[in-house]
Scaffold this active site. Structure first.
Site, PDB file in Angstrom:
ATOM      1  N   TYR A 149       0.851  -1.199   0.000  1.00  0.00           N
ATOM      2  CA  TYR A 149       0.000   0.000   0.000  1.00  0.00           C
ATOM      3  C   TYR A 149       0.888   1.251   0.000  1.00  0.00           C
ATOM      4  O   TYR A 149       0.726   2.147  -0.832  1.00  0.00           O
ATOM      5  CB  TYR A 149      -0.911  -0.008   1.233  1.00  0.00           C
TER       6      TYR A 149
HETATM    7  O1  LIG Z   1      -2.161   6.878   7.787  1.00  0.00           O
HETATM    8  C1  LIG Z   1      -2.298   6.207   6.790  1.00  0.00           C
HETATM    9  O2  LIG Z   1      -1.832   6.520   5.730  1.00  0.00           O
HETATM   10  C2  LIG Z   1      -3.031   4.909   6.872  1.00  0.00           C
HETATM   11  O3  LIG Z   1      -3.923   4.958   7.988  1.00  0.00           O
HETATM   12  C3  LIG Z   1      -4.625   3.782   8.234  1.00  0.00           C
HETATM   13  O4  LIG Z   1      -3.708   2.732   8.523  1.00  0.00           O
HETATM   14  P1  LIG Z   1      -3.349   2.438  10.044  1.00  0.00           P
HETATM   15  O5  LIG Z   1      -2.712   3.609  10.673  1.00  0.00           O
HETATM   16  O6  LIG Z   1      -2.603   1.158  10.062  1.00  0.00           O
HETATM   17  O7  LIG Z   1      -4.806   2.318  10.692  1.00  0.00           O
HETATM   18  P2  LIG Z   1      -5.563   1.071  11.301  1.00  0.00           P
HETATM   19  O8  LIG Z   1      -5.548  -0.064  10.401  1.00  0.00           O
HETATM   20  O9  LIG Z   1      -6.875   1.575  11.773  1.00  0.00           O
HETATM   21  O10 LIG Z   1      -4.668   0.717  12.571  1.00  0.00           O
HETATM   22  C4  LIG Z   1      -4.536   1.648  13.628  1.00  0.00           C
HETATM   23  C5  LIG Z   1      -3.619   1.093  14.680  1.00  0.00           C
HETATM   24  O11 LIG Z   1      -4.214  -0.068  15.271  1.00  0.00           O
HETATM   25  C6  LIG Z   1      -3.304  -1.152  15.241  1.00  0.00           C
HETATM   26  N1  LIG Z   1      -4.082  -2.389  15.084  1.00  0.00           N
HETATM   27  C7  LIG Z   1      -4.719  -2.650  13.950  1.00  0.00           C
HETATM   28  C8  LIG Z   1      -5.477  -3.782  13.806  1.00  0.00           C
HETATM   29  C9  LIG Z   1      -5.568  -4.680  14.874  1.00  0.00           C
HETATM   30  O12 LIG Z   1      -6.235  -5.732  14.816  1.00  0.00           O
HETATM   31  N2  LIG Z   1      -4.903  -4.378  16.026  1.00  0.00           N
HETATM   32  C10 LIG Z   1      -4.170  -3.252  16.187  1.00  0.00           C
HETATM   33  O13 LIG Z   1      -3.584  -3.030  17.230  1.00  0.00           O
HETATM   34  C11 LIG Z   1      -2.369  -0.872  14.099  1.00  0.00           C
HETATM   35  O14 LIG Z   1      -1.119  -1.490  14.301  1.00  0.00           O
HETATM   36  C12 LIG Z   1      -2.276   0.637  14.142  1.00  0.00           C
HETATM   37  O15 LIG Z   1      -1.290   1.020  15.038  1.00  0.00           O
HETATM   38  C13 LIG Z   1      -5.459   3.410   7.028  1.00  0.00           C
HETATM   39  O16 LIG Z   1      -6.102   2.177   7.234  1.00  0.00           O
HETATM   40  C14 LIG Z   1      -4.635   3.345   5.773  1.00  0.00           C
HETATM   41  O17 LIG Z   1      -5.502   3.166   4.680  1.00  0.00           O
HETATM   42  C15 LIG Z   1      -3.798   4.600   5.594  1.00  0.00           C
HETATM   43  O18 LIG Z   1      -4.612   5.648   5.190  1.00  0.00           O
END
Ligand SMILES: O=C(O)[C@H]1O[C@H](OP(=O)(O)OP(=O)(O)OC[C@H]2O[C@@H](n3ccc(=O)[nH]c3=O)[C@H](O)[C@@H]2O)[C@H](O)[C@@H](O)[C@H]1O
EC number: 5.1.3.6
Length: 434
Positions: A243
């Protein structure tokens, strides 16, 4: 009769040698029709298996690319024109791709509210619950925004849209989002974030006038960068997920189209955007759902129980950033595919500037939902996630006064209120404003 009938039962001797010429001719004709029918069946059968059943070709992306959309005709063009009509003196006319998406819906509504002409475009793919996208569409429809159903990879549709409306701006938010899903369906990231983006830029570069383009990059481009807070000047050559790599590729592609064709391009690196009408694939959203169901949630932690944190950014702040970028975007300099001078090329962080550990996010949700979460702590999987994000927003602040004002507690309160209202009504609620 099957094609097997033509095969001699004994070598060198044909069964039908003693039949009349008429019979022979008819039999041969029937046999060729049967052959044709048989091989057609085999051919279409294989096509079916390839596109719908093959474990190699991902079912989602294949089905999406096979989908056909109906568009065109005088009534359709009238709707397109009316939706894109500017209703104030200094208004702009904006094509918003991904308008049925989370950020797309909010940005479209905000542009429409201030009198700009807005036309949406969305392929309504099934990456997550399409009924949520349909509810957002209904919401926008009520405020006068028409969403054309179609894919950014459809060249003729995009050309048609620019023929019908001379858009001054494109707010390009259509993308395959999600960090972890990239390991399941890599093709969909290439399809939307690279091929689709190039297709859109091809049409924009040939348009007359060329629009200015503001588009969604991502905080994920910082990848394994450890220098905090993340500044636009920091290195972005170590993406941790496909991504992120496709978003980074988008930034390089933007440079190329700016350089060759004089397109004005502004990339916005969004930092974990959340809020009402959000994306069900994001942690804050499915944590809420699972906590309410009494289902355990997995919370990731770093090495040696290290904190995993995000610079969670509330949707209203992101909308302000998008509009600020749009309003300060200079015109493209080219026309009809020819560059006439240097054009603007920018990239901005849009974050909140205060990272919050995921464990704290869960605690806030517990308080708001009045339900204790079943926490299952686990090591951050090697699936593209990074341990930490933190935005330096001084560039956006300087250029267009970007100043986020919603903390996580306040933003989640608004999200939870929306979530409970929306799903209490079976996900059909469209009355609340975006
Ligand atoms: O800023 C971005 O550019 C991206 O932001 C977002 O990605 P992320 O920041 O990864 O958000 P998100 O999946 O909500 O996980 C949030 C937190 O929960 C943790 N996480 C996640 C899943 C889980 O089961 N457990 C957990 O601890 C995980 O480790 C993380 O620390 C958008 O989805 C992406 O499309 C893109 O726009």
């Amino acid at each position: 009769m099957s094609h097997l009938d033509d095969i001699p039962s004994t070598p060198g001797k044909f069964k039908m040698m003693d039949k009349s010429p008429f019979f022979l001719h008819r039999t041969r004709w029937q046999s060729s029709v049967a052959k044709l029918a048989f091989w057609s069946l085999v051919f279409f059968g294989l096509l079916f298996i390839f596109f719908y059943r093959s474990p190699i070709s991902n079912p989602d992306s294949s089905r999406r690319s096979l989908r056909t959309y109906s568009w065109g005709g005088p009534a359709w063009e009238k709707r397109v024109r009316s939706s894109a009509r500017v209703r104030t003196r200094n208004g702009v006319s904006v094509l918003v791709t991904g308008a049925a998406g989370f950020v797309g819906t909010h940005v479209s509504a905000a542009l429409k509210r201030r009198g700009d002409g807005v036309l949406g475009l969305d392929n309504f793919n099934d990456y997550y619950d399409t009924s949520l996208k349909r509810s957002r569409q209904a919401l926008l429809e009520r405020s006068g925004v028409f969403i054309v159903e179609g894919d950014i990879n459809d060249l003729s549709l995009l050309k048609k849209l620019f023929e019908v409306v001379p858009f001054t701006h494109v707010m390009h938010l259509a993308a395959q989002a999600g960090v972890r899903y990239a390991m399941e369906n890599p093709g969909s990231y290439v399809h939307s974030n690279i091929a689709g983006f190039v297709n859109l830029l091809e049409v924009c570069k040939s348009a007359n006038p060329q629009p200015a383009i503001v588009w969604a990059s991502s905080s994920s481009v910082y990848g394994l960068n450890t220098k905090v807070p993340f500044s636009e000047k920091d290195r972005t050559d170590q993406p941790a997920s496909l991504y992120a790599a496709t978003k980074k590729a988008g930034e390089e592609i933007a440079h190329t189209y700016n350089h060759i064709y004089g397109l004005s391009l502004t990339g916005l690196r969004f930092f974990t955007v959340y809020g009402p009408w959000g994306r069900p694939d994001m942690a804050y959203f499915f944590f809420t759902r699972d906590i309410l169901k009494g289902k355990a949630i997995s919370i990731f932690e770093g090495a040696n129980h290290g904190t995993v944190a995000r610079d969670f950014t509330y949707i209203d702040d992101i909308v302000k950033g998008c509009l600020g970028a749009l309003d300060t975007a200079e015109k493209s300099t080219g026309s009809g595919g020819k560059k006439r001078g240097a054009a603007q090329l920018r990239v901005f962080n849009l974050g909140n500037t205060s990272p919050v550990p995921v464990t704290d996010l869960v605690s806030i949700l517990e308080r708001l939902l009045k339900v204790k979460a079943k926490r299952n702590m686990m090591k951050l999987p090697r699936n593209g996630d990074v341990p930490f994000t933190h935005a330096n927003i001084s560039s956006a602040q300087r250029e267009f006064g970007y100043k986020p004002s919603t903390d996580l507690q306040t933003g989640l309160k608004k999200f939870v209120r929306w979530y409970l209202g929306y799903y209490k009504q079976g996900g059909k609620k469209v009355a609340a404003a975006a």
